[in-house]
Design an enzyme around this catalytic site. Structure first.
Site, PDB file in Angstrom:
ATOM      1  CB  SER A 202      20.224  42.596   3.722  1.00 32.99           C
ATOM      2  OG  SER A 202      20.319  43.488   4.811  1.00 32.99           O
TER       3      SER A 202
ATOM      4  CG  HIS B 163      16.617  48.589  -1.842  1.00 30.55           C
ATOM      5  ND1 HIS B 163      17.887  48.344  -2.319  1.00 30.55           N
ATOM      6  CD2 HIS B 163      16.640  48.249  -0.544  1.00 30.55           C
ATOM      7  CE1 HIS B 163      18.636  47.878  -1.343  1.00 30.55           C
ATOM      8  NE2 HIS B 163      17.908  47.808  -0.255  1.00 30.55           N
TER       9      HIS B 163
ATOM     10  CB  CYS C  28       7.796  42.577   4.220  1.00 25.58           C
ATOM     11  SG  CYS C  28       9.293  41.879   4.830  1.00 25.58           S
TER      12      CYS C  28
ATOM     13  CD  GLU D 225      10.689  49.517   0.918  1.00 22.45           C
ATOM     14  OE1 GLU D 225      11.537  48.788   1.464  1.00 22.45           O
ATOM     15  OE2 GLU D 225       9.495  49.556   1.292  1.00 22.45           O
TER      16      GLU D 225
ATOM     17  CB  SER E 286      15.800  50.151   6.466  1.00 21.95           C
ATOM     18  OG  SER E 286      14.642  50.404   7.222  1.00 21.95           O
TER      19      SER E 286
END
Ligand code: SF4
Length: 311
Positions: A269, A77, A197, A129, A226
């Site tokens: 993740s 992060h 991203c 982040e 997130s």
């Protein structure tokens, strides 16, 4: 057994940044006998962090909790300058697993602040982040996650403003906030939604693709992730009942009882083994036929985290 069609979104699961961060911790574990401490969860997934903990890796909230002789790993992060500086002053090795795409946001935010703009970080206050991004800004900065939060910003309408976007935000949410910024401020600079991203955008697009064909959707991912939460919201915005589960065992049978077609995805993740365990659970209830929809290939690779400090 009643049949159930399962559509697996592609791509799904681990992104290049997560793979790189986990690999760095595993490689460090293999390369040294020193204790390995990670500041924050290396990625937001308990299955992964539990496995690393079993291998002796420890997770802490702050650098002060790390013993002087231990290797420090900074999570994917990213961190602000102060924490990075504190880490650099440690005598023992430090590995920085910050995702290169997060680092790009740090640079963009710092550059815009240097140019004299007030920075709006479009993202969720308190997310590691976002905290890291704020830590790269010299000057005034604020966080906004919605058009309502833009209305509450303390900057004057004539202030020059620039924004950056948390990498794991929903593209639609970010667009709405950017539109609100343009409505409120005359001088707004920003990268559009480009700093969201590729992995976040691809997973959201892949989920939309299957949502139109599915009765219900399941997102495999951590509740504190997130990008997992954004996927759940994307599913709901497509008008489909959408469940976020951390483990296959959490899926209630009632959720799939009436479904003919179930869409399944996994956050950036989330390890693929969780999806496979979910399929096993579904197969114990229904005669499932599974097809993957989309293109699993992403072709994004990052250079590995530099382990030179361990030598
Ligand atoms: S979701 Fe994107 S920004 Fe976040 S770690 Fe993965 S590749 Fe990097």
């Amino acid at each position: 057994m009643r049949p159930l069609t399962v559509l697996l979104a592609a791509p799904r699961g681990f992104c290049a940044g997560v793979r790189r961060a986990v690999q760095a911790v595993e490689d460090a574990r293999a390369a040294t006998d020193r204790p390995i401490y990670v500041r924050h969860q290396i990625i937001h997934n308990r299955r992964v962090t539990d496995r690393l903990e079993t291998a002796g890796v420890r997770f802490v909230d702050e650098l002060e909790q790390i013993p002087p002789d231990a290797v420090t790993v900074l999570s994917a992060h990213g961190v602000g300058r102060e924490v990075a500086g504190q880490a650099a002053r440690r005598a023992a090795p430090v590995l920085d697993a910050t995702c290169p795409l997060v680092r790009r946001v740090h640079l963009e935010a710092a550059r815009s602040a240097q140019a004299g703009r007030k920075i709006v970080v479009i993202g969720h206050e308190g997310h590691p982040e976002v905290t890291g991004i704020l830590g790269h800004i010299d000057g005034e900065a604020a966080v906004a996650a919605s058009p309502a939060e833009v209305e509450a910003l303390g900057f004057a309408p004539e202030d020059p403003v620039a924004y950056v976007v948390q990498t794991t935000l929903s593209v639609d949410d970010a667009r709405a906030v950017i539109a609100a910024l343009h409505a409120r401020y005359a001088d707004v600079a920003g990268p559009d939604v480009r700093t969201i991203c590729y992995a976040t955008q691809n997973r959201q697009t892949a989920l939309r693709r299957i949502a139109g064909r599915a009765d219900r959707l399941v997102v495999c991912g951590a509740r504190n992730s997130s990008n997992a939460n954004r996927l759940r919201e994307v599913g709901e915005a497509e008008g489909r009942p959408t469940l976020l589960i951390e483990e296959a065992g959490e899926l209630p049978r009632a959720f799939v009882e009436e479904a003919e077609v179930l869409g399944v995805t996994a956050a950036a993740s989330t390890p693929e083994e969780l999806v496979q365990e979910l399929l096993d659970r579904l197969a114990s209830w229904r005669a499932i036929s599974v097809s993957e929809v989309g293109d699993p290939e992403e072709n994004v690779r990052f250079a590995p985290v530099d382990l030179g400090a361990l030598a």
